[in-house]
Scaffold this active site. Structure first.
Site: not given
Ligand code: NAD
Length: 434
Positions: A123-124
């Site tokens: 994720g980011k």
């Protein structure tokens, strides 16, 4: 490189090509995936699924400024893949944060977690804002409101953010507090990179630099070099670079050059890395150090050293300068310091590149330790963190090394093959529902 046109491993050195540079983190991540897929035994359907994120949440983050006015910022959380466990990755505050950048960076996190065999996906996220323009109070209000806006997609079992560019332990503490208040229970495992007093792990800050040093040490050993005879240049004497440089210095390597955003210092006899202050400690201190020579950051990249560690920002080794790179090995401390096209030139030239997804993965590995400590409500000692990090790094190193040795792959391709086969195996075993 030696004067005879061969690198330190005795391999002939070729001239560089001139492929066009990739446009974005997402473009690079997709190209790297396609290249890796050609080496790995993974179903085409799985590769097709991995080219797309599962979800990208875009939110508006209204902020009451200290003067009473109101600004609205845009925030994102990209969730690439969670077949192996909750999404994991940083939250950055930077004016150029975009959905595409978050997607590209979240893909890298998927590979990084898989190469380390951590039970996480990628994720980011972040907010398109320049944090330097915010007061402490504004940063706190922005972080709390952003946490609220993405609260439905994060959680210790869903998606666990961490600090990234422009954020740090304090932002994680505010995020954790905002989330916990709404959940009605203290939930330290919702983010990592927190201060130890609220469930953060000892050793988290030094971890990416420590893993860069461990991977460099193992690579030196792999090529039968002697660490005592190895010269090292480090671009970016920040959290990653300073910790890597100091450990390598402690283990006997000669760190001849380091830099910060203002410039580089060089001493062919070796710098005293303990005596050079890091960027965080005092801005501009690196260039203020009393070294025999000062250089530009561009010169540092082209120094004739054994190991070059770009540990500052992305896209610093490009088709513009790759032919002038004289190091015999590159260890990627920063995320994405080598462009896709420059990487191909380094491969042609026989210069090994130890990729970011392995070399700086100590950060997410100690984040995993932090998550375990939060779930178990039991803090580990710094010694235990160091021991377990060393063990995890060696496990990942050996998995990647086997592919390099057995299939003659580059280190990057080998790391991607390890990651992709783990992700592909999990996807094929779980199947596609409905
Ligand atoms: P940092 O801010 O602590 O240090 C960055 C260093 O690079 C500083 O010395 C700064 O002066 C220098 N720098 C900044 N811009 C520069 C430029 N244009 N040219 C040359 N030097 C420049 O950051 P950090 O946490 O050490 O992160 C460095 C890199 O490592 C980033 O790519 C980051 O994404 C990556 N990374 C960080 C972590 C982490 O947990 N800190 C983990 C994995 C990867």
């Amino acid at each position: 490189m030696n004067e005879d046109g061969k690198n330190r491993n005795g391999e002939a050195v070729a001239d560089g090509g001139s492929e066009s540079e990739p446009e974005s983190a997402l473009a690079t991540a997709r190209r790297q995936l396609e290249r890796a897929a050609s080496h790995a035994d993974v179903d085409d359907g799985v590769v097709a699924r991995l080219k797309h994120p599962t979800r990208v949440q875009q939110v508006s983050v209204p902020l009451r400024r200290d003067d009473g006015s109101l600004d609205v910022f845009t925030g994102f959380r990209a969730q690439h893949d969670d077949v192996r466990g909750p999404y994991k990755g940083g939250l950055r505050y930077h004016p150029e944060v975009t959905a595409d950048e978050c997607i590209g960076l979240s893909m890298w996190m998927t590979w990084k977690c898989a190469v380390m065999d951590l039970p996480f996906g990628g994720g980011k996220g972040g907010v398109a804002v320049d944090p330097k323009t915010l007061s402490d109070e504004e940063r706190e209000r922005l972080t709390r409101r952003f946490a609220e806006e993405i609260r439905n997609v994060v959680g210790p079992k869903k998606d666990v953010p961490a600090p990234d560019m422009g954020t740090g332990p304090q932002e994680m503490a505010w995020f954790m507090d905002a989330y916990s208040m709404q959940q009605g229970e203290t939930t330290p495992g919702v983010v990592t990179g927190k201060p130890p007093v609220i469930g953060g792990s000892y050793g988290r800050e030094e971890a990416p630099g420590r893993s860069v040093a461990i991977v460099t040490r193992e690579a030196i050993d792999f090529y039968d070099w002697d660490i005592e005879d190895t010269t090292v240049a480090v671009q970016g004497f920040g959290s990653v670079g300073a910790n890597a440089a100091r450990l390598l210095d402690e283990w006997g390597a000669k760190v001849v050059a380091v830099s910060d955003v203002d410039g580089a210092i060089y001493d062919p006899d070796g710098l005293d890395t303990q005596d050079v202050e890091g960027h965080d400690e005092r801005p501009g201190m690196v260039s203020g150090y009393d070294a025999p020579e000062s250089l530009t950051n561009e010169d540092l990249l082209e120094l004739d050293v054994d190991v070059l560690i770009p540990a500052a920002i992305g896209n610093v080794i490009t088709t513009e300068n790759v032919d002038a790179i004289s190091a015999d090995m590159v260890v990627e401390g920063a995320n994405g310091p080598t462009t896709f096209a420059a990487d191909a030139v380094l491969e042609e030239r026989g210069i090994p590149v130890l990729p970011d997804i392995l070399a700086n993965a100590g950060g997410v590995t100690v984040s995993y330790f932090e998550w375990l400590q939060d779930i178990n409500r039991r803090q580990w000692s710094l010694e235990r963190v160091h021991e377990e990090l060393e063990a995890e790094m060696l496990k990942a190193w050996n998995a990647v090394r086997e592919h390099v040795e057995e299939r003659d792959l580059t280190w990057r391709d080998a790391a991607y093959v390890v990651a992709l086969s783990r992700i592909g195996g999990a996807k094929e075993t779980r199947g596609l529902w409905p």
